[in-house]
Motif scaffolding. Structure first.
Motif, PDB file in Angstrom:
ATOM      1  N   UNK A   1     -11.500 -16.137  26.397  1.00 36.82           N
ATOM      2  CA  UNK A   1     -11.794 -17.543  26.089  1.00 36.82           C
ATOM      3  C   UNK A   1     -12.725 -18.173  27.126  1.00 36.82           C
ATOM      4  N   UNK A   2     -12.662 -17.691  28.360  1.00 35.94           N
ATOM      5  CA  UNK A   2     -13.426 -18.321  29.446  1.00 35.94           C
ATOM      6  C   UNK A   2     -14.654 -17.515  29.867  1.00 35.94           C
TER       7      UNK A   2
ATOM      8  N   UNK B   1     -10.229  -7.061  28.835  1.00 36.37           N
ATOM      9  CA  UNK B   1     -11.133  -7.912  28.072  1.00 36.37           C
ATOM     10  C   UNK B   1     -12.441  -8.056  28.833  1.00 36.37           C
ATOM     11  N   UNK B   2     -13.547  -7.913  28.099  1.00 33.30           N
ATOM     12  CA  UNK B   2     -14.882  -8.013  28.688  1.00 33.30           C
ATOM     13  C   UNK B   2     -15.694  -9.007  27.872  1.00 33.30           C
ATOM     14  N   UNK B   3     -16.328 -10.007  28.510  1.00 35.68           N
ATOM     15  CA  UNK B   3     -17.163 -10.933  27.742  1.00 35.68           C
ATOM     16  C   UNK B   3     -18.365 -10.200  27.159  1.00 35.68           C
ATOM     17  N   UNK B   4     -18.620 -10.410  25.871  1.00 35.06           N
ATOM     18  CA  UNK B   4     -19.649  -9.599  25.200  1.00 35.06           C
ATOM     19  C   UNK B   4     -20.600 -10.400  24.332  1.00 35.06           C
ATOM     20  N   UNK B   5     -20.339 -11.695  24.133  1.00 35.86           N
ATOM     21  CA  UNK B   5     -21.240 -12.472  23.296  1.00 35.86           C
ATOM     22  C   UNK B   5     -20.775 -13.902  23.167  1.00 35.86           C
ATOM     23  N   UNK B   6     -21.545 -14.695  22.406  1.00 36.47           N
ATOM     24  CA  UNK B   6     -21.230 -16.097  22.155  1.00 36.47           C
ATOM     25  C   UNK B   6     -21.095 -16.317  20.659  1.00 36.47           C
ATOM     26  N   UNK B   7     -20.225 -17.253  20.282  1.00 38.55           N
ATOM     27  CA  UNK B   7     -20.127 -17.592  18.872  1.00 38.55           C
ATOM     28  C   UNK B   7     -21.191 -18.637  18.521  1.00 38.55           C
ATOM     29  N   UNK B   8     -21.154 -19.129  17.294  1.00 36.90           N
ATOM     30  CA  UNK B   8     -22.169 -20.066  16.841  1.00 36.90           C
ATOM     31  C   UNK B   8     -22.165 -21.390  17.576  1.00 36.90           C
ATOM     32  N   UNK B   9     -21.038 -21.707  18.234  1.00 37.20           N
ATOM     33  CA  UNK B   9     -20.934 -22.944  19.013  1.00 37.20           C
ATOM     34  C   UNK B   9     -21.219 -22.716  20.495  1.00 37.20           C
ATOM     35  N   UNK B  10     -21.658 -21.503  20.839  1.00 39.86           N
ATOM     36  CA  UNK B  10     -21.973 -21.215  22.231  1.00 39.86           C
ATOM     37  C   UNK B  10     -20.774 -20.918  23.098  1.00 39.86           C
ATOM     38  N   UNK B  11     -19.647 -20.533  22.477  1.00 42.97           N
ATOM     39  CA  UNK B  11     -18.426 -20.201  23.218  1.00 42.97           C
ATOM     40  C   UNK B  11     -18.307 -18.691  23.376  1.00 42.97           C
ATOM     41  N   UNK B  12     -17.749 -18.239  24.502  1.00 39.12           N
ATOM     42  CA  UNK B  12     -17.677 -16.791  24.748  1.00 39.12           C
ATOM     43  C   UNK B  12     -16.688 -16.079  23.832  1.00 39.12           C
TER      44      UNK B  12
ATOM     45  N   UNK C   1     -24.259 -15.864  30.263  1.00 40.62           N
ATOM     46  CA  UNK C   1     -24.056 -17.289  29.977  1.00 40.62           C
ATOM     47  C   UNK C   1     -23.055 -17.880  30.956  1.00 40.62           C
ATOM     48  N   UNK C   2     -23.201 -19.151  31.229  1.00 40.36           N
ATOM     49  CA  UNK C   2     -22.307 -19.851  32.157  1.00 40.36           C
ATOM     50  C   UNK C   2     -21.786 -21.112  31.500  1.00 40.36           C
ATOM     51  N   UNK C   3     -20.558 -21.500  31.854  1.00 42.32           N
ATOM     52  CA  UNK C   3     -20.008 -22.729  31.262  1.00 42.32           C
ATOM     53  C   UNK C   3     -20.787 -23.959  31.722  1.00 42.32           C
ATOM     54  N   UNK C   4     -20.728 -24.996  30.885  1.00 40.24           N
ATOM     55  CA  UNK C   4     -21.515 -26.199  31.155  1.00 40.24           C
ATOM     56  C   UNK C   4     -21.209 -26.880  32.466  1.00 40.24           C
ATOM     57  N   UNK C   5     -19.985 -26.756  32.963  1.00 41.52           N
ATOM     58  CA  UNK C   5     -19.627 -27.487  34.174  1.00 41.52           C
ATOM     59  C   UNK C   5     -20.354 -26.966  35.415  1.00 41.52           C
ATOM     60  N   UNK C   6     -20.906 -25.745  35.337  1.00 45.21           N
ATOM     61  CA  UNK C   6     -21.606 -25.220  36.515  1.00 45.21           C
ATOM     62  C   UNK C   6     -23.056 -24.844  36.215  1.00 45.21           C
ATOM     63  N   UNK C   7     -23.472 -24.929  34.946  1.00 44.08           N
ATOM     64  CA  UNK C   7     -24.817 -24.492  34.569  1.00 44.08           C
ATOM     65  C   UNK C   7     -25.878 -25.350  35.252  1.00 44.08           C
TER      66      UNK C   7
ATOM     67  N   UNK D   1     -14.069 -18.799  35.987  1.00 43.13           N
ATOM     68  CA  UNK D   1     -15.242 -19.149  35.182  1.00 43.13           C
ATOM     69  C   UNK D   1     -15.996 -20.341  35.751  1.00 43.13           C
ATOM     70  N   UNK D   2     -15.266 -21.314  36.314  1.00 50.05           N
ATOM     71  CA  UNK D   2     -15.875 -22.534  36.843  1.00 50.05           C
ATOM     72  C   UNK D   2     -16.291 -22.397  38.300  1.00 50.05           C
TER      73      UNK D   2
END
Length: 491
Positions: free
Chosen positions: A190-191, A444-455, A485-491, A168-169
């Motif tokens: 989670x990632x 597992x396939x990433x499909x969306x974000x929760x209200x806090x912006x987490x996958x 979406x991308x995690x904050x550490x690389x966005x 993810x990073x």
């Protein structure tokens, strides 16, 4: 575009076209590791010099037109896979500086196909955990953070948390991982990356440090579904050194990713609608159902009535097998040793110092359920229930071709939020353990974000050795979700 922004499939094309060299690509990942690993702790061991040497050899092969299917592709290796000449710890003090003289079958096959190993990835100790907080080398941090609470460090999931966090990073193009009760799928969800646990027997377990031998199965974590398909093909295949390895042809998994789901029957197991399930998880599940229906699949309601017994069954079978497998770590044959006045004291002191609290807990549970007077009441009963869980799936396959479920009961949680409650931690596996108990492929396939912006992820469970069907459904979900979406550490 930075070299680390390329997907594995894109990097293969760029390397073949000589638009980038394997050394340049590898160096870009080593630079990213140097910048971010001190914070994320995804790698236990970084093998920079060996990686660059391998990258140079890959460049020579590519120049001669002799490159393998993974030639020059930088990967991270979960530190549960034995790697010849490179320390393999299983994230435990008891293995210390154990350096295997041999290569696991899966890593040998990846090297055969030209992969470049960047190093060994962190995990829960002996793969026992759902947070990557039980490692003797410290916890791994999820590269994602909450939108309204960016200072809270989040878990990456476990046990393959280092693998998921690294992918993810952008600290690896892909990674090996293992899944005993959800340890590929939960951290992938989670990632915000993809991960597949293949059918039990699809990938060799030789050279993979054992947790629970009838449940453990290796698989890949990668940036997307196609990258997982490419890696799984190299990782799969019959191995005479593993008695549970199945002698079966390895399909072209990548070809299945884009084939679509028109005409497929997708089962929705009613028992996966748990009391208290967050509304965001239910909404994403319904969205996934709608995506597949719109793509031409028919949706079928199915029942898996013994699902409610899956977690207690798993937490009898897995610790029982762990207590047996970990008996070999005694301070005599290999690994760490704490001297004692006699042999018994040496055993006691070595294991007390060498194993962390979670591993000790599971060894004690496992030894208890296997002990005289309790074997029939616990272990034998759990094996009988396991057979019923498998039968539920066998009956469901008469109605459907694959199942769609949530991947996890929540998004990633804080490093300090559940660690003191083992039962709460065990509940993280509620949607994933059934596939291990029945030996089925799950992705597992990433499909969306929760209200806090987490996958958040969706899970596809397939029929035995029908990873192609799993990849077809996963590809359809991925295309519909358009997750970018991308995690904050690389966005």
């Amino acid at each position: 575009m930075r070299p680390t922004d390329l997907s594995l499939a894109q990097a293969r094309l760029a390397l073949d076209a000589r638009q980038i060299s394997a050394r340049e690509l590898t160096q870009a990942y080593l630079d990213a590791i140097a910048a971010l690993n001190p914070r994320l702790n995804a790698y236990i061991t970084v093998t920079a010099e060996a990686a660059l040497t391998a990258a140079d050899a890959a460049d020579q092969k590519l120049a001669a037109g002799q490159g393998g299917p993974l030639e020059g592709i930088p990967l991270g290796i979960k530190d549960l896979f034995c790697t010849a000449g490179t320390r393999t710890t299983a994230a435990s003090r008891i293995l210390g500086d154990f350096t295997p003289p041999y290569e696991s079958t899966i890593t040998r096959q990846l090297l055969r196909d030209g992969a470049v190993f960047l190093g060994k990835l962190n995990l829960d100790e002996f793969a026992m955990g759902s947070s990557n907080a039980t490692s003797a080398f410290g916890p791994v941090e999820n590269p994602w953070s909450r939108r309204n609470d960016p200072d809270t460090r989040l878990v990456p999931g476990g046990s393959s948390g280092g693998s998921a966090a690294a992918v993810a990073a952008r600290l690896a193009l892909g990674a090996t991982a293992t899944d005993t009760g959800g340890s590929i799928r939960q951290p992938a969800a989670f990632c915000g990356v993809a991960g597949i646990k293949p059918t039990y027997g699809r990938c060799s377990r030789f050279g993979v440090v054992a947790f629970a031998s009838s449940l453990d199965q290796a698989g890949p974590i990668a940036r997307d579904v196609m990258d997982c398909a490419v890696l799984l093909r190299s990782m799969s295949g019959f191995d005479p050194q593993d008695s549970t390895s199945v002698d079966m042809a390895v399909p072209d998994f990548a070809a299945a990713v884009g084939r679509g789901v028109r005409g497929m029957r997708i089962g929705i197991p009613r028992e996966y609608r748990m009391a208290g399930m967050p509304a965001e998880i239910e909404a994403l599940w319904q969205q996934g159902i709608a995506w597949l229906r719109d793509a031409g699949a028919s949706i079928v309601d199915v029942s898996l009535p013994h699902t409610k017994y899956a977690l207690p069954t798993y937490y009898i079978v897995a610790p029982a097998e762990a207590s047996s497998n970990l008996a070999r770590y005694d301070g005599v044959r290999f690994g760490a040793r704490v001297p004692g006045a006699d042999l018994t004291e040496l055993y006691e002191k070595t294991r007390a110092a060498g194993f962390g609290a979670e591993v000790q807990r599971r060894i004690m549970i496992g030894t208890y359920v296997l002990s005289a007077g309790y074997y029939d009441a616990y272990y034998l009963k759990a094996q009988q229930v396991r057979a019923l869980i498998k039968r539920d799936f066998d009956l469901a396959w008469a109605q459907c071709d694959a199942l769609l479920t949530p991947a996890t009961p929540s998004a990633a949680f804080g490093l300090d939020e559940k660690q003191d409650d083992p039962v709460a931690m065990y509940l993280n596996d509620v949607f994933t353990v059934t596939a291990n108990l029945a030996g089925l492929p799950g992705m597992a396939v990433p499909a969306g974000l929760d209200g806090q912006g987490l996958p958040l992820g969706l899970q596809i469970i397939g029929q035995p050795f029908d990873e192609e069907g799993v990849f077809a459904v996963a590809g359809a979900v991925e295309r519909a979700a358009g997750f970018s979406a991308r995690p904050g550490v690389i966005a």
